[in-house]
Design an enzyme around this catalytic site. Structure first.
Site, PDB file in Angstrom:
ATOM      1  N   GLU A   1       8.221   8.747  10.215  1.00  0.00           N
ATOM      2  CA  GLU A   1       7.083   9.387   9.546  1.00  0.00           C
ATOM      3  C   GLU A   1       6.751   8.658   8.251  1.00  0.00           C
ATOM      4  O   GLU A   1       7.593   7.991   7.661  1.00  0.00           O
ATOM      5  CB  GLU A   1       7.364  10.869   9.259  1.00  0.00           C
ATOM      6  CG  GLU A   1       8.795  11.226   8.855  1.00  0.00           C
ATOM      7  CD  GLU A   1       9.303  10.546   7.606  1.00  0.00           C
ATOM      8  OE1 GLU A   1       8.537  10.461   6.619  1.00  0.00           O
ATOM      9  OE2 GLU A   1      10.459  10.091   7.602  1.00  0.00           O
TER      10      GLU A   1
ATOM     11  N   GLU B   1      10.733   6.777   7.868  1.00  0.00           N
ATOM     12  CA  GLU B   1      10.093   5.800   8.757  1.00  0.00           C
ATOM     13  C   GLU B   1      10.793   5.666  10.106  1.00  0.00           C
ATOM     14  O   GLU B   1      10.329   4.953  10.983  1.00  0.00           O
ATOM     15  CB  GLU B   1      10.026   4.393   8.120  1.00  0.00           C
ATOM     16  CG  GLU B   1       9.312   4.300   6.800  1.00  0.00           C
ATOM     17  CD  GLU B   1       9.381   2.898   6.190  1.00  0.00           C
ATOM     18  OE1 GLU B   1       9.806   1.950   6.887  1.00  0.00           O
ATOM     19  OE2 GLU B   1       8.998   2.752   5.018  1.00  0.00           O
TER      20      GLU B   1
END
Length: 346
Positions: free
Chosen positions: A171, A314
């Site tokens: 994310e 991430e």
């Protein structure tokens, strides 16, 4: 899609038992490869295969902005979300480096960045231009939360169709530790002061301010702890909703889910609320330094594979952990048994 979400297949415990017996015939003392043996059994149960494969991994990075950033809860301005998405698309972020290292299929999805991004490699599935400021209003409508989940679900099915044998979720969204802490407060019943962390590295004053903002916002929004969609709609993030849907999609296809850090674990909690069997497909890859992560892990009931003091997001922790998980599968496929190697068992 509620009916689909609730139809997660059960893992095959009998397959796991058989694989466990087979592992005990490999050329090593019984139990000597520790948690690798446990991982191999779990993967066999998930995939319903005696010799499960996890390569290539698929990486889905969902990006979205958060209206709550206007309350000054983050060390970075909202514009960094868009700038980091461009970095992903240009191949320069940590998740790009680690995805290349493990031979992953990587996709970047705009599920709710506050501005438009033009790039041929970007998957544009924008539900809205960032969430609302949940200190003042609901983060999104119920319909928008469901749309983001559906998008995540479909993106998972698509990358699996392209050959992904396990799913890593990442994310990007400035302010998303604030949303995640709020969701965890609802799900755990713990006081927000026990859950809030430093996120991207906020000062003491901002930390106290962030804690108070979440506390007041939860009183104002009053999300229903028994209704995961209501929680997402009131205090969640579009990328959190998308990751939730992606986990449901992966589990529906018996594909292992490599859960990253704090924010990803929150999505896993929400997904397990919607379909409890999803929890059986989750492997928590690392221990985040975010204080809420320990509490989230206790609710998920999983032990992280590594602890390297990570707090990037991430999907990086999951990507770094992937070779360990792959080692568990290679142990099964490539190690000799005592009989095949002609080695005495006594």
């Amino acid at each position: 899609m509620k009916q689909i979400y609730e139809s997660t297949p059960k893992v095959n415990k009998e397959m796991g038992r058989q694989v466990g017996e087979y592992i005990n015939t490999l050329t090593k003392p019984i139990g000597s490869l520790g948690r690798l043996e446990e991982m191999a059994i779990n993967l066999a149960e998930m995939k319903n295969e005696p010799f499960p494969s996890v390569t290539p991994p698929g990486v889905l990075v969902f990006a979205a902005d958060h209206g709550i950033t206007s309350e000054g809860v983050s060390a970075y301005p909202q514009a960094v979300t868009k700038q980091m998405v461009r970095n992903f698309l240009n191949g320069g972020a940590a998740i790009n480096v680690f995805s290349r290292q493990i031979g992953a299929i990587l996709k970047v999805i705009d599920i709710g960045v506050a501005t438009d991004i033009e790039h041929e490699s970007l998957i544009n599935q924008k539900v809205r231009y960032g969430t609302g400021n949940f200190y003042l209003e609901d983060a999104m409508s119920r319909q928008e939360a469901e749309q983001a989940m559906d998008t995540g679900y479909n993106q998972a099915l698509q990358i699996i169709e392209e050959g992904a044998q396990c799913l890593i979720l990442g994310e990007m969204g400035i302010g998303n530790t604030t949303s995640s802490s709020a969701i965890l407060a609802v799900l755990s019943g713990k006081d927000i002061s026990q859950l809030v962390g430093r996120g991207t590295g906020i000062s003491d004053a901002t930390f106290l301010h962030k804690t108070e903002i979440i506390k007041q916002a939860l009183i104002r929004r009053n999300p229903n702890p028994n209704d995961p969609i209501d929680i997402l709609a009131k205090v969640g993030g579009l990328e959190i909703a998308a990751m939730t849907g992606a986990m449901l999609g992966a589990a529906s296809k018996r594909v292992p889910i490599l859960v990253d850090g704090f924010i990803c674990t929150i999505a896993a909690l929400v997904a397990s609320l919607i379909s409890p069997s999803v929890n059986d497909y989750i492997m928590v890859t690392h221990q985040s330094v975010e204080p809420g992560h320990n509490i989230a892990l206790s609710l998920v009931g999983k032990k992280p594979i590594i602890d390297l003091g990570l707090r990037l997001g991430e999907g990086t922790g999951a990507a770094i952990s992937f070779p360990i998980i792959q080692s568990a599968t290679l142990m099964l496929k490539e190690m000799a048994t005592f009989d095949s190697a002609g080695i005495s068992k006594k």
